[in-house]
Design a protein around this motif. Structure first.
Motif, PDB file in Angstrom:
ATOM      1  N   THR A  36       0.816  -1.222   0.000  1.00 52.80           N
ATOM      2  CA  THR A  36       0.000   0.000   0.000  1.00 52.80           C
ATOM      3  C   THR A  36       0.853   1.278   0.000  1.00 52.80           C
ATOM      4  N   LEU A  83       2.117   1.756  -3.471  1.00 47.99           N
ATOM      5  CA  LEU A  83       1.082   2.256  -4.399  1.00 47.99           C
ATOM      6  C   LEU A  83       0.971   3.779  -4.289  1.00 47.99           C
ATOM      7  N   ILE A  84       0.884   4.262  -3.047  1.00 46.91           N
ATOM      8  CA  ILE A  84       0.720   5.711  -2.828  1.00 46.91           C
ATOM      9  C   ILE A  84       1.935   6.471  -3.359  1.00 46.91           C
ATOM     10  N   TRP A  90       2.086   6.744  -7.185  1.00 48.40           N
ATOM     11  CA  TRP A  90       1.225   7.816  -7.706  1.00 48.40           C
ATOM     12  C   TRP A  90       1.830   9.194  -7.458  1.00 48.40           C
ATOM     13  N   LEU A 107      -4.888   3.212 -13.091  1.00 48.08           N
ATOM     14  CA  LEU A 107      -6.132   3.278 -12.305  1.00 48.08           C
ATOM     15  C   LEU A 107      -6.746   1.886 -12.168  1.00 48.08           C
ATOM     16  N   SER A 144      -4.862   0.122  -9.565  1.00 43.38           N
ATOM     17  CA  SER A 144      -5.199   0.657  -8.236  1.00 43.38           C
ATOM     18  C   SER A 144      -6.539   0.085  -7.762  1.00 43.38           C
ATOM     19  N   ALA A 145      -7.512   0.012  -8.695  1.00 40.16           N
ATOM     20  CA  ALA A 145      -8.813  -0.555  -8.345  1.00 40.16           C
ATOM     21  C   ALA A 145      -8.668  -2.034  -7.991  1.00 40.16           C
ATOM     22  N   HIS A 168      -6.096  -3.416  -6.683  1.00 41.59           N
ATOM     23  CA  HIS A 168      -5.520  -3.485  -5.330  1.00 41.59           C
ATOM     24  C   HIS A 168      -6.626  -3.312  -4.287  1.00 41.59           C
ATOM     25  N   GLY A 169      -7.543  -2.359  -4.557  1.00 42.10           N
ATOM     26  CA  GLY A 169      -8.675  -2.164  -3.647  1.00 42.10           C
ATOM     27  C   GLY A 169      -9.504  -3.437  -3.539  1.00 42.10           C
ATOM     28  N   PHE A 170      -9.692  -4.124  -4.666  1.00 48.52           N
ATOM     29  CA  PHE A 170     -10.450  -5.376  -4.659  1.00 48.52           C
ATOM     30  C   PHE A 170      -9.746  -6.421  -3.783  1.00 48.52           C
ATOM     31  N   VAL A 211      -7.818  -5.855  -1.233  1.00 46.79           N
ATOM     32  CA  VAL A 211      -8.007  -5.471   0.177  1.00 46.79           C
ATOM     33  C   VAL A 211      -9.405  -5.878   0.653  1.00 46.79           C
ATOM     34  N   GLY A 212     -10.404  -5.695  -0.240  1.00 50.25           N
ATOM     35  CA  GLY A 212     -11.769  -6.116   0.088  1.00 50.25           C
ATOM     36  C   GLY A 212     -11.839  -7.618   0.344  1.00 50.25           C
TER      37      GLY A 212
END
Lengths: 119, 141
Positions: free
Chosen positions: B58, B61-62, B65, B91, B94-95, B97-99, B101-102
């Motif tokens: 994480t 990733l930040i 960007w 993008l 990044s999405a 990666h969010g998935f 984490v979910g």
């Protein structure tokens, strides 16, 4: 000092744990840079002809705004968002003070996602 | 900051981010196999994966960007046509990666939860997207 260090470490760890927690931090930074741009840099340029302030704060706000949108996308992809909440989070980022007003909603969502009691 | 130093920082952050993005779906997909209750080893693996994501992937990733946007601004790359598809693809990552984490969140909350089987192809998808991004950034079509 050690208390502050412990608080800071816990705060960062919590933010790294959930996308919505880091979105909240990005929202505060985006809100502050937008206020600096609209409230300080732009009046300085318009009234005092001092354009360097906009040239300095403009790109910083650009990066902060992009990061806010990226982290919003990441958070939405992790699940638990409704469409109107996403739209609201996008719209508030365009308005001065907007992300500050939206923060309580994000805080509540963060707690709900972690399974903590929501006040 | 110097342009070349920024580029080095951007590339390093991106490599660290991608390392996490490539191995996470493979390991998460392993958890989806079998209908038995999760073993102690699987729980430990999940905990270690989540910890690694929190502390390494994480932040990377930040930083990717932040350094990437600063590079694009400094280099005046936003007028170039190739930057826009590259941004869209980053993008997408990044999405994704969010998935992931979910998925971590659901796996930790529900012992019976199994991630979707297609997650096993997640690494391949990341590598394909990464190849296109590398091509856009180096060839600058």
């Amino acid at each position: 000092m050690s208390r502050f260090a412990i608080f800071t470490v816990r705060f960062i760890m919590r933010a790294l744990d959930e996308p919505i927690a880091r979105l909240r931090i990005a929202g505060v930074i985006e809100g502050m840079t937008l206020l600096l741009l609209v409230g300080v840099a732009m009046p300085l340029k318009r009234l005092g002809g001092f354009s360097e302030a906009v040239a300095m704060i403009g790109p910083i706000h650009g990066v902060a705004f992009t990061l806010y949108l990226v982290l919003l996308l990441e958070s939405v992809a992790s699940g638990g968002w409704r469409i109107w909440e996403v739209l609201r989070a996008v719209i508030v980022s365009l308005i001065p003070f907007g992300t500050f007003f939206n923060d309580p909603m994000l805080k509540q969502k963060d707690r709900a996602l972690r399974g903590e009691a929501v006040a | 900051m110097n342009y070349d130093l920024l580029k080095t920082a951007h590339l390093t952050a991106m490599i660290v981010w991608m390392a996490g993005m490539i191995h996470t779906p493979v390991l998460l997909a392993r958890l989806s196999q079998g209908q038995d209750a999760r073993t102690a080893l699987e729980r430990r693996l999940l905990h270690a994966l989540r910890r690694q994501d929190r502390l390494i992937t994480t932040p990377a990733l930040i930083l990717t960007w932040i350094f990437g946007m600063t590079l694009a601004l400094k280099g005046g790359w936003f007028v170039a046509a190739w930057i826009w598809p590259k941004l869209v693809l980053v993008l997408v990552l990044s999405a994704l990666h969010g998935f992931f984490v979910g998925q971590f969140r659901q796996l930790e909350a529900d012992a019976a939860y199994r991630p979707p089987a297609w997650l096993g192809y997640g690494s391949l998808a990341v590598i394909v997207v990464l190849t296109i991004i590398a091509g856009l950034a180096t060839l600058k079509p």
